[in-house]
Structure formats: structure tokens, C-alpha cells
Design an enzyme around this catalytic site. Structure first.
Site, PDB file in Angstrom:
ATOM      1  N   GLU A 207       0.827  -1.221   0.000  1.00  0.00           N
ATOM      2  CA  GLU A 207       0.000   0.000   0.000  1.00  0.00           C
ATOM      3  C   GLU A 207       0.854   1.261   0.000  1.00  0.00           C
ATOM      4  OE1 GLU A 207      -2.616  -0.793   3.371  1.00  0.00           O
ATOM      5  OE2 GLU A 207      -3.994  -1.869   2.051  1.00  0.00           O
ATOM      6  N   GLU A 398      -5.493  -8.220  -1.105  1.00  0.00           N
ATOM      7  CA  GLU A 398      -6.209  -8.156   0.181  1.00  0.00           C
ATOM      8  C   GLU A 398      -7.669  -7.835  -0.075  1.00  0.00           C
ATOM      9  OE1 GLU A 398      -4.621  -5.523   3.196  1.00  0.00           O
ATOM     10  OE2 GLU A 398      -2.570  -6.003   2.601  1.00  0.00           O
TER      11      GLU A 398
HETATM   12  C1  BGP Z   1      -4.467  -3.011   5.067  1.00  0.00           C
HETATM   13  C2  BGP Z   1      -3.135  -3.541   5.511  1.00  0.00           C
HETATM   14  C3  BGP Z   1      -3.164  -4.792   6.265  1.00  0.00           C
HETATM   15  C4  BGP Z   1      -4.417  -5.070   7.057  1.00  0.00           C
HETATM   16  C5  BGP Z   1      -5.676  -4.522   6.448  1.00  0.00           C
HETATM   17  C6  BGP Z   1      -6.879  -4.517   7.360  1.00  0.00           C
HETATM   18  O1  BGP Z   1      -4.378  -1.650   4.921  1.00  0.00           O
HETATM   19  O2  BGP Z   1      -2.288  -3.764   4.411  1.00  0.00           O
HETATM   20  O3  BGP Z   1      -1.962  -4.860   6.986  1.00  0.00           O
HETATM   21  O4  BGP Z   1      -4.258  -4.827   8.367  1.00  0.00           O
HETATM   22  O5  BGP Z   1      -5.510  -3.228   5.966  1.00  0.00           O
HETATM   23  O6  BGP Z   1      -6.814  -3.441   8.242  1.00  0.00           O
HETATM   24  P1  BGP Z   1      -7.048  -3.585   9.790  1.00  0.00           P
HETATM   25  O7  BGP Z   1      -6.062  -4.577  10.273  1.00  0.00           O
HETATM   26  O8  BGP Z   1      -6.806  -2.223  10.368  1.00  0.00           O
HETATM   27  O9  BGP Z   1      -8.447  -4.030   9.953  1.00  0.00           O
END
Ligand code: BGP
Length: 505
Positions: A207, A398
Site C-alpha cells: 500500500e 487483500e
Molecule cells: C491493510 C493492511 C493490512 C491489514 C488490512 C486490514 O491496509 O495492508 O496490513 O491490516 O488493511 O486493516 P485492519 O487490520 O486495520 O483491519
């Protein structure tokens, strides 16, 4: 990509060739047949990040990384001094470091073809600029990748997933300083050399566009926001582009046949109304993200950035040769995370979380328990937008639903909302493939419960596998299958065709 060529040449596809009715239709017959289902060899799997799962934060010579100092998630400030007695979620996390064999066995049972994780930079170079890499850290990933391969999964490796060695962040203010490029290049070189026989799918920065939204997280910038923030953020971005290009070059030279992608957070925002100002500003908001993939996939700075920088008073320092390097070393594919959509009203303050932009509510969408709007159609929209723009293979790195799960008295975890979310997003993805988008894989975020990046909670759960641990760190760490485990297994076994939800009981 080899797998994509394979499926296009497959027998099943040839039988779907549209018949030529008229002479002038012959040209049409040369076009590739419509892709209905997911391509053969599609990479189904799951994704985690080292810092959110491994724990063992100081084991075997590991240094602190930027995620290690946060009791409540890495976007909530920065504190280099650990407070004795304070609970830090990443320090133990789910102890994947010691339990990965058991966990990968469960992933294999679901039929994973690919498993995405990161190499925690601070395990290899504890201070970021050490003369020699830490052998114990290298050995750990050696063993981990071997285990994945043994279990039939391709490792998909992120080189930097919010895990800059803390020492580099404090010494250089992260990526703002050009000297970090050499440290990263050395780290990449060591990884490519060590894992060249095991890892064929790589990505550089998780990201990367969060450099403008969550600069501590994505670029290790410890100096708080102030009037100079845009200057520093764009400088960091340029340094990361150079580092990305060096990584692409080294990867291609050192690992024949390897693919190395860029990775962005590309949840999107719609204009809140059809008021032209809302539409225009929403488009500009999208450019703030696509700026990153424009540079890394097209190999040049987009024209719209000149005006933006002038308005912000930004003057990025570049060195001779940077442009050529970036132009000659573009990424092979676009990987991205997609969680939700929001809406934007002209003039509103721009806010983000780990899921994407936090804008105005969309009355047509329901939200998750953590307030993230659920929008499967948005995934199809984004795939089309991105494929139209770049015509490069894409990977959904993701996508997932973080929610609270409870164990029923019969021991089952009935996570129906997660299965519904998955079903609808796979349907949308299938539509995108039929639209002609070249998508070669999908990794569900957090196939096993891990620590939330945004809030540091354990109880914001994404997994198909439950981990017995709460937000205060209590629990046995025992793993338990949720209902969605069997569901995802079925989805993978049918290559995304059988999406029927189980009957409720
Ligand atoms: C993205 C990241 C991840 C993951 C995901 C979910 O931005 O790449 O590392 O954590 O978000 O977010 P969260 O864990 O805050 O729910």
C-alpha cells in the site's frame, strides 16, 4: 504470465470460441474468447503480514520495527520507548513464528495455491543499516518458504509491509531520506539471493500510496504532520520509486522468470452527488492514489502532478538517472487491496484508515461492525478502472471482512457474514474477469485471525481460523476452524464456481 497463457490455450476455452457467421465477423474470431469462469491455475489463497502474525518481536536477533511500539495499532502515534508492563499486540501476535507449520497445514487443507506474507526487514537487518544480515532471520524465512512449497503453496512475498526497522525511521525520518534507498536495496539483494529458488512472486511496498495518507505506517515517517508534510511525503514517494525500480531490476536480473508487482490500497470513493464539483474533486482524490501506480507501471511521472506540486509548494529532489531507472524498471503486475468504498463531497476533509478513504456515508451500502461500507460491485468497478488504465496483470492481494466472532455453545463459529462477504466479492471478481480484466489471483486478508494494523485489536477478526486470544493478550492461542473454513475450501476446490452458502442451522 505463464499461467494466463496456459488457460487461454486450454481445450475448454477453445470449445467456447464464437462461431463466424459472416465474412466481416472473421476479425472478431481472432479475438480471444470470452473468459467466463476463473482461469485455470488461478492463485487462490490468503494474505498476512509478518508484524501482525509472527510475534517473537525480539527473538533470534530481530530488531524493533515501526509496528512494535503501539499498544493500539500503528496509526495511533509513535513511541520509540517501550513501557514496561504495557501490552503490545505485535510482540506475541498469534505466534505464527513458532506455529507456522500447524497454520500452513490448515491453509493446505483449504486448498491454498498461494500464501502471501512479508519478510520483516528488521529480522534480516535489525537496525536497517547493519553491515551483515542476521542469519537466524534469514533461516526462519528459508524454513517458512520451504514449508509453503512442501504444502503446495507458492510464496507471495511483500518486501516491506509496515515493518521498517525502527532505527531507520528514527535516524532518517523513514523514506524522506535518500540514504534509506541503499539500505533497502541491500535488503532486497540479500532476499533475492537467498530465496531465488523458492520465491517467484514478489511485491515491493505494501500500500505504497498510504505514504500520503498514513505516512508513519507506509513510509516510516516519525516526524508528525505539519505544514511541510506534503513536501516530505512526496520526497519519500520519490525515494521509494527509485528503491522500487532498483528492486525490480535486481529481481529480474537475479531470479529469471520471477514477477515483481507494486501494491496499492485501492478501495475507492464515489462522488457523493452528481454535482460537477463533487465529481471533479473525487477524480482528483483518486489521482492521489493512482499517482503511485502511474509512476511504477507506466515508468514516468504523470502530467497532473506538476500542478499539484506547484499548488502545494512541493519541490522534490531527484538525481540524474532517476527517471531512466524508473522508466526502465516498471513492475510486472498491479497488486492491490480492496475493502470498501466511501463517497466524497467537494471541500470535505480527506481522512483515511487502513481500509481506504473515510468519506461521507453511502445510503445504498451496509457497513461492517467496524464501520467499513461493504461494496462488492465496487470491486468490479475498480478492477475495470485499473485494467483499462494499465493493461497489466492484476492480483487482489487483500480483501476481507473484519468482524467480531463468537464461539457457540456447541463449539461452532457461525461466521455467516464473512461467507456472504466472500461470496459477493468473488461474484464481483468473476464479473470483472468476464469483463476482460486480467486477474491472476486472490488472497483473502487474514485467513487466520491476526492483529489489526489499524487498531491493534485481536478481536477484529478476519480469519477462517479462529485464534483464542483477546485484546488484552489473554488466551491459549489455540486454533479453531470457523464455518467459513469449509466454505472457502469449497470455493477453491471448484475454482470459484461453487459459491452456494451452507444452509443455516
Ligand atoms: C491493510 C493492511 C493490512 C491489514 C488490512 C486490514 O491496509 O495492508 O496490513 O491490516 O488493511 O486493516 P485492519 O487490520 O486495520 O483491519
Amino acid at each position: 504470465f505463464a499461467i494466463l497463457h496456459d488457460y487461454r490455450a486450454s481445450d475448454t476455452m477453445q470449445t467456447r470460441k464464437p462461431p463466424c457467421r459472416r465474412k466481416q465477423d472473421e476479425r472478431m474470431c481472432l479475438m480471444k474468447p470470452l473468459q467466463k469462469g476463473f482461469p485455470e491455475g488461478f492463485l487462490w489463497g490468503g494474505a498476512i503480514a509478518a508484524n501482525q502474525a509472527e510475534g517473537a518481536y525480539d527473538a533470534d536477533g530481530k530488531g524493533l520495527d515501526i509496528s512494535d511500539g503501539f499498544p493500539h495499532g500503528i496509526k495511533h502515534g509513535y513511541d520509540p520507548e517501550l513501557v514496561p508492563g504495557q501490552f503490545y499486540p505485535t510482540h506475541e501476535a498469534i505466534d505464527f513464528y513458532h506455529r507456522y507449520k500447524e497454520d500452513l497445514a490448515l491453509m493446505q487443507e483449504m486448498g491454498f495455491k498461494v500464501f502471501r506474507t512479508s519478510i520483516n526487514w528488521s529480522r534480516i537487518f535489525p537496525n536497517g543499516d547493519d553491515a551483515m544480515p542476521n542469519e537466524k532471520g534469514l533461516q526462519y524465512y528459508d524454513d517458512l518458504f520451504d514449508e509453503m512449497l512442501r504444502r503446495g503453496m507458492q510464496p507471495l512475498v511483500t518486501l516491506s509491509h509496515y515493518e521498517m526497522p525502527l532505527a531507520l525511521a528514527t535516524k532518517y525520518n523513514g523514506w524522506v531520506d535518500r540514504r534509506v534507498i541503499d539500505c533497502f536495496a541491500k535488503f532486497c539483494h540479500v532476499c533475492f539471493e537467498r530465496y531465488k529458488d523458492q520465491v517467484k512472486y514478489w511485491m515491493t511496498f505494501n500500500e505504497i500510496n498510504n505514504t500520503l495518507k498514513l505516512p508513519y505506517l507506509a513510509a516510516g515517517m516519525v516526524v508528525a504532520d505539519d505544514a511541510n508534510a506534503p513536501q516530505r511525503q512526496y520526497q519519500a514517494a520519490h525515494n521509494m520509486f527509485v528503491a522500487n525500480a532498483l528492486a525490480v531490476k535486481a529481481c529480474h536480473e537475479m531470479i529469471p522468470g520471477a514477477k515483481i508487482g507494486c501494491m496499492l490500497s485501492l478501495s475507492t470513493a464515489y462522488p457523493n452527488t452528481c454535482r460537477p464539483e463533487d465529481v471533479m474533486e473525487t477524480y482528483q482524490l483518486r489521482q492521489r492514489s493512482l499517482f503511485f501506480s502511474d509512476v511504477m507501471l507506466r515508468g514516468r511521472y504523470p502530467s497532473y502532478i506538476d500542478r499539484k506540486w506547484e499548488e502545494l509548494g512541493v519541490q522534490v529532489q531527484m538525481e540524474p538517472g532517476d527517471f531512466e531507472l524508473i522508466a526502465q524498471n516498471t513492475n510486472d503486475y498491479l497488486a492491490f487491496s480492496y475493502y470498501m468504498t466511501s463517497t466524497h463531497i467537494a471541500g470535505m476533509k480527506i481522512r483515511s484508515n487502513t481500509g481506504g478513504h473515510v468519506g461521507a456515508d453511502n445510503p445504498y451500502l451496509e457497513k461492517s461492525k467496524w464501520g467499513w461500507p461493504i461494496d462488492p460491485v465496487g470491486l468490479r468497478f475498480v478492477c475495470n478502472e485499473l485494467y483499462d488504465r494499465y493493461q497489466k496483470p492484476m492480483f487482489i492481494a487483500e480483501n476481507g471482512l473484519g468482524t467480531a466472532d463468537t464461539i457457540d455453545s456447541d463449539g461452532r463459529i457461525r461466521d455467516t457474514a464473512r461467507m456472504e462477504y466472500l461470496k459477493k466479492h468473488i461474484e464481483a471478481l468473476q464479473q470483472a474477469v468476464a469483463d476482460g480484466c486480467d486477474i491472476f489471483g486472490y488472497t483473502w486478508w487474514g485467513p487466520i485471525d491476526i492483529v489489526s494494523a489499524g487498531t491493534g485489536e485481536m478481536e477484529k477478526r478476519y480469519g477462517f481460523i479462529y485464534v483464542d486470544k483477546d485484546n488484552q493478550g489473554n488466551g491459549t492461542l489455540q486454533r479453531r476452524k470457523k464455518d467459513s473454513f469449509e466454505y472457502y475450501k469449497k470455493v477453491i476446490a471448484s475454482n470459484g464456481q461453487d459459491l452456494e452458502l451452507p444452509a443455516e442451522d
